[in-house]
Scaffold this motif. Structure first.
Motif, PDB file in Angstrom:
ATOM      1  N   ALA A  96       0.838  -1.206   0.000  1.00 10.29           N
ATOM      2  CA  ALA A  96       0.000   0.000   0.000  1.00 10.29           C
ATOM      3  C   ALA A  96       0.870   1.253   0.000  1.00 10.29           C
ATOM      4  O   ALA A  96       0.564   2.244  -0.676  1.00 10.29           O
ATOM      5  N   ALA A  97       1.971   1.213   0.748  1.00 10.10           N
ATOM      6  CA  ALA A  97       2.896   2.354   0.747  1.00 10.10           C
ATOM      7  C   ALA A  97       3.542   2.516  -0.624  1.00 10.10           C
ATOM      8  O   ALA A  97       3.759   3.654  -1.090  1.00 10.10           O
ATOM      9  N   LEU A  98       3.842   1.407  -1.292  1.00 15.11           N
ATOM     10  CA  LEU A  98       4.391   1.475  -2.644  1.00 15.11           C
ATOM     11  C   LEU A  98       3.375   2.089  -3.603  1.00 15.11           C
ATOM     12  O   LEU A  98       3.750   2.867  -4.494  1.00 15.11           O
ATOM     13  N   ALA A  99       2.097   1.766  -3.421  1.00 13.29           N
ATOM     14  CA  ALA A  99       1.042   2.359  -4.251  1.00 13.29           C
ATOM     15  C   ALA A  99       1.031   3.877  -4.090  1.00 13.29           C
ATOM     16  O   ALA A  99       0.884   4.618  -5.070  1.00 13.29           O
ATOM     17  N   VAL A 100       1.200   4.336  -2.863  1.00 11.80           N
ATOM     18  CA  VAL A 100       1.252   5.784  -2.616  1.00 11.80           C
ATOM     19  C   VAL A 100       2.466   6.396  -3.305  1.00 11.80           C
ATOM     20  O   VAL A 100       2.377   7.470  -3.920  1.00 11.80           O
ATOM     21  N   TYR A 101       3.602   5.709  -3.218  1.00  9.97           N
ATOM     22  CA  TYR A 101       4.805   6.259  -3.859  1.00  9.97           C
ATOM     23  C   TYR A 101       4.659   6.308  -5.371  1.00  9.97           C
ATOM     24  O   TYR A 101       5.229   7.192  -6.025  1.00  9.97           O
ATOM     25  N   ARG A 102       3.890   5.370  -5.953  1.00  8.43           N
ATOM     26  CA  ARG A 102       3.622   5.444  -7.389  1.00  8.43           C
ATOM     27  C   ARG A 102       2.867   6.716  -7.737  1.00  8.43           C
ATOM     28  O   ARG A 102       3.078   7.303  -8.809  1.00  8.43           O
ATOM     29  N   ILE A 103       1.986   7.164  -6.847  1.00  8.82           N
ATOM     30  CA  ILE A 103       1.284   8.432  -7.078  1.00  8.82           C
ATOM     31  C   ILE A 103       2.290   9.579  -7.102  1.00  8.82           C
ATOM     32  O   ILE A 103       2.216  10.478  -7.946  1.00  8.82           O
ATOM     33  N   VAL A 104       3.239   9.548  -6.176  1.00  6.79           N
ATOM     34  CA  VAL A 104       4.291  10.576  -6.158  1.00  6.79           C
ATOM     35  C   VAL A 104       5.052  10.568  -7.482  1.00  6.79           C
ATOM     36  O   VAL A 104       5.304  11.629  -8.079  1.00  6.79           O
ATOM     37  N   GLN A 105       5.389   9.383  -7.964  1.00  5.03           N
ATOM     38  CA  GLN A 105       6.131   9.275  -9.227  1.00  5.03           C
ATOM     39  C   GLN A 105       5.311   9.789 -10.409  1.00  5.03           C
ATOM     40  O   GLN A 105       5.858  10.420 -11.321  1.00  5.03           O
ATOM     41  N   ILE A 106       4.012   9.520 -10.390  1.00  6.09           N
ATOM     42  CA  ILE A 106       3.147  10.028 -11.463  1.00  6.09           C
ATOM     43  C   ILE A 106       3.178  11.554 -11.478  1.00  6.09           C
ATOM     44  O   ILE A 106       3.309  12.176 -12.545  1.00  6.09           O
ATOM     45  N   LEU A 107       3.054  12.155 -10.303  1.00 11.20           N
ATOM     46  CA  LEU A 107       3.066  13.618 -10.222  1.00 11.20           C
ATOM     47  C   LEU A 107       4.412  14.176 -10.674  1.00 11.20           C
ATOM     48  O   LEU A 107       4.474  15.241 -11.312  1.00 11.20           O
ATOM     49  N   GLN A 108       5.492  13.477 -10.353  1.00 10.10           N
ATOM     50  CA  GLN A 108       6.827  13.969 -10.695  1.00 10.10           C
ATOM     51  C   GLN A 108       7.048  14.040 -12.205  1.00 10.10           C
ATOM     52  O   GLN A 108       7.781  14.916 -12.686  1.00 10.10           O
ATOM     53  N   LYS A 109       6.427  13.130 -12.952  1.00 12.62           N
ATOM     54  CA  LYS A 109       6.718  13.077 -14.385  1.00 12.62           C
ATOM     55  C   LYS A 109       5.589  13.597 -15.272  1.00 12.62           C
ATOM     56  O   LYS A 109       5.785  13.745 -16.482  1.00 12.62           O
ATOM     57  N   ARG A 110       4.418  13.864 -14.701  1.00 12.54           N
ATOM     58  CA  ARG A 110       3.298  14.270 -15.546  1.00 12.54           C
ATOM     59  C   ARG A 110       3.412  15.737 -15.956  1.00 12.54           C
ATOM     60  O   ARG A 110       4.085  16.534 -15.285  1.00 12.54           O
ATOM     61  N   GLU A 111       2.730  16.081 -17.042  1.00 13.88           N
ATOM     62  CA  GLU A 111       2.686  17.457 -17.542  1.00 13.88           C
ATOM     63  C   GLU A 111       1.267  17.799 -17.974  1.00 13.88           C
ATOM     64  O   GLU A 111       0.508  16.926 -18.407  1.00 13.88           O
ATOM     65  N   PHE A 112       0.931  19.073 -17.871  1.00 14.22           N
ATOM     66  CA  PHE A 112      -0.385  19.542 -18.256  1.00 14.22           C
ATOM     67  C   PHE A 112      -0.567  19.471 -19.766  1.00 14.22           C
ATOM     68  O   PHE A 112       0.335  19.840 -20.520  1.00 14.22           O
ATOM     69  N   LEU A 113      -1.733  18.975 -20.195  1.00 15.72           N
ATOM     70  CA  LEU A 113      -1.996  18.861 -21.634  1.00 15.72           C
ATOM     71  C   LEU A 113      -2.761  20.059 -22.162  1.00 15.72           C
ATOM     72  O   LEU A 113      -2.245  20.861 -22.907  1.00 15.72           O
ATOM     73  N   SER A 114      -4.042  20.155 -21.796  1.00 15.41           N
ATOM     74  CA  SER A 114      -4.865  21.259 -22.279  1.00 15.41           C
ATOM     75  C   SER A 114      -6.058  21.438 -21.363  1.00 15.41           C
ATOM     76  O   SER A 114      -6.471  20.509 -20.689  1.00 15.41           O
ATOM     77  N   GLU A 115      -6.594  22.644 -21.364  1.00 16.76           N
ATOM     78  CA  GLU A 115      -7.746  22.942 -20.521  1.00 16.76           C
ATOM     79  C   GLU A 115      -8.995  22.295 -21.089  1.00 16.76           C
ATOM     80  O   GLU A 115      -9.295  22.429 -22.277  1.00 16.76           O
ATOM     81  N   LYS A 116      -9.729  21.570 -20.246  1.00 16.53           N
ATOM     82  CA  LYS A 116     -10.955  20.924 -20.700  1.00 16.53           C
ATOM     83  C   LYS A 116     -12.183  21.783 -20.434  1.00 16.53           C
ATOM     84  O   LYS A 116     -13.159  21.745 -21.159  1.00 16.53           O
TER      85      LYS A 116
END
Length: 260
Positions: free
Chosen positions: A239-259
Motif C-alpha cells: 500500500a505504501a508502494l502504491a502511494v509512492y507510485r502516485i508521487v512518481q506520477i506527479l513527478q513526471k506528468r505534464e499539463f496537456l490542455s484545458e478541458k
C-alpha cells in the motif's frame, strides 16, 4: 459527459441507500488477532508496527514534492497550484495513517483502530477528489474535497459508535473505501485526464488491490514464508508502494490542455 455524471451520481446515491438498508456488516470477532505477533526491541507485533514506516516515507515524499511545487515557478505538474489541495490531503492522510497504524498494531483494539481507519478514509476520499479535479472539473473537484473527506470521517465515526453500542456496522466505511476506488476507476475510464501519464493510476489501484489480498491471506502468507513475513506486513509495504507510485506520477506528468 454530463449524462455519465448523472449516471455516476445516481449510482452513488443507490450505493449509499443499499448500505443503509442492508443488514449491518459487523467486524469479525478475531479481527485483532494478526498472524505475526512476535516482539522485538520491546516492541509488540514488531513487523506490523515497523512496516508502517513505509507510509511515513511515501507520504513524506509526497509532501516534500508538493512543497517543492510551490518553490518552482516553471512546474508543469499542475495547471494551477490550488489543484494541489487534494494531494496535500492525501499525503497528510498517508503520514497520519502510518502513525495511526503504528499505534493500533502496538495495542490492537477498537479504540486504537479508530486512529488507523480515520486517515485511511480521508486519504481515499482525497484521491477521489483529486481524480475529479484532474479529469472532470477543477472547480467541482475542489468543492467536493471537504464534503468527501467529511463523509469518510463520518463513516469511521459511525462504525466506532456502533461498536460502542455493541453492534458494529461497517457498511458505510466499506462504501467509502471500496466504492470510492470503483468511482476512481470509472472516472478514469470515461473521462480523459488533463495530464500525461494518467493511465498509471491503474498501477496504483492494482497495487492496492494486491495489498488488500495479502491482508486477507495474512496467516497463509506467514506460513508459506516459514514465519518470516505475514500478509498484513506485506499489505503495509504494498500500500505504501502504491502511494509512492502516485508521487512518481506527479513527478513526471505534464499539463496537456484545458478541458473546462
Amino acid at each position: 459527459m454530463q449524462r455519465q455524471l448523472w449516471i455516476l451520481g445516481g449510482l452513488s446515491i443507490a450505493v449509499v441507500l443499499v448500505a443503509l438498508l442492508l443488514p449491518p456488516v459487523s467486524q469479525p470477532v478475531d479481527y485483532h488477532q494478526f498472524a505475526d505477533q512476535r516482539n522485538l526491541l520491546n516492541i509488540p507485533n514488531f513487523n506490523d508496527v515497523a512496516s508502517n514506516l513505509a507510509f511515513l516515507l511515501s507520504g513524506g515524499a509526497g509532501l516534500v514534492y508538493l512543497f517543492r511545487i510551490y518553490q518552482t515557478p516553471a512546474q508543469k505538474a499542475f495547471r494551477n497550484r490550488v489543484e494541489c489541495l487534494p494531494y496535500w490531503a492525501l499525503f497528510l492522510s498517508v503520514v497520519a495513517s502510518g502513525l495511526g497504524s503504528m499505534i493500533y498494531h502496538w495495542i490492537p483494539d477498537n479504540a486504537n483502530l479508530l486512529w488507523d481507519r480515520l486517515p485511511i478514509a480521508t486519504g481515499i476520499t482525497a484521491l477521489l477528489a483529486a481524480t475529479l479535479v484532474d479529469r472532470v472539473s477543477p472547480t467541482g473537484g475542489l468543492w467536493s474535497l471537504p464534503f468527501l473527506i467529511v463523509s469518510g470521517v463520518l463513516s469511521v465515526l459511525y462504525w466506532y459508535w456502533t461498536e460502542q453500542q455493541g453492534a458494529g456496522n461497517l457498511n458505510f466505511y466499506i462504501v467509502v473505501q471500496f466504492y470510492s476506488i470503483l468511482l476512481i476507476i470509472l472516472l478514469s475510464v470515461y473521462y480523459p485526464s488533463r495530464y500525461t501519464h494518467a493511465h498509471d493510476i491503474y498501477q496504483v489501484i492494482a497495487l492496492y488491490a494486491v495489498a488488500k489480498l495479502t491482508e486477507m491471506l495474512d496467516m497463509h502468507i506467514f506460513v508459506l514464508t516459514s514465519n518470516n513475513i505475514s500478509g498484513h506486513t506485506l499489505k503495509h509495504l504494498l500500500a505504501a508502494l502504491a502511494v509512492y507510485r502516485i508521487v512518481q506520477i506527479l513527478q513526471k506528468r505534464e499539463f496537456l490542455s484545458e478541458k473546462r
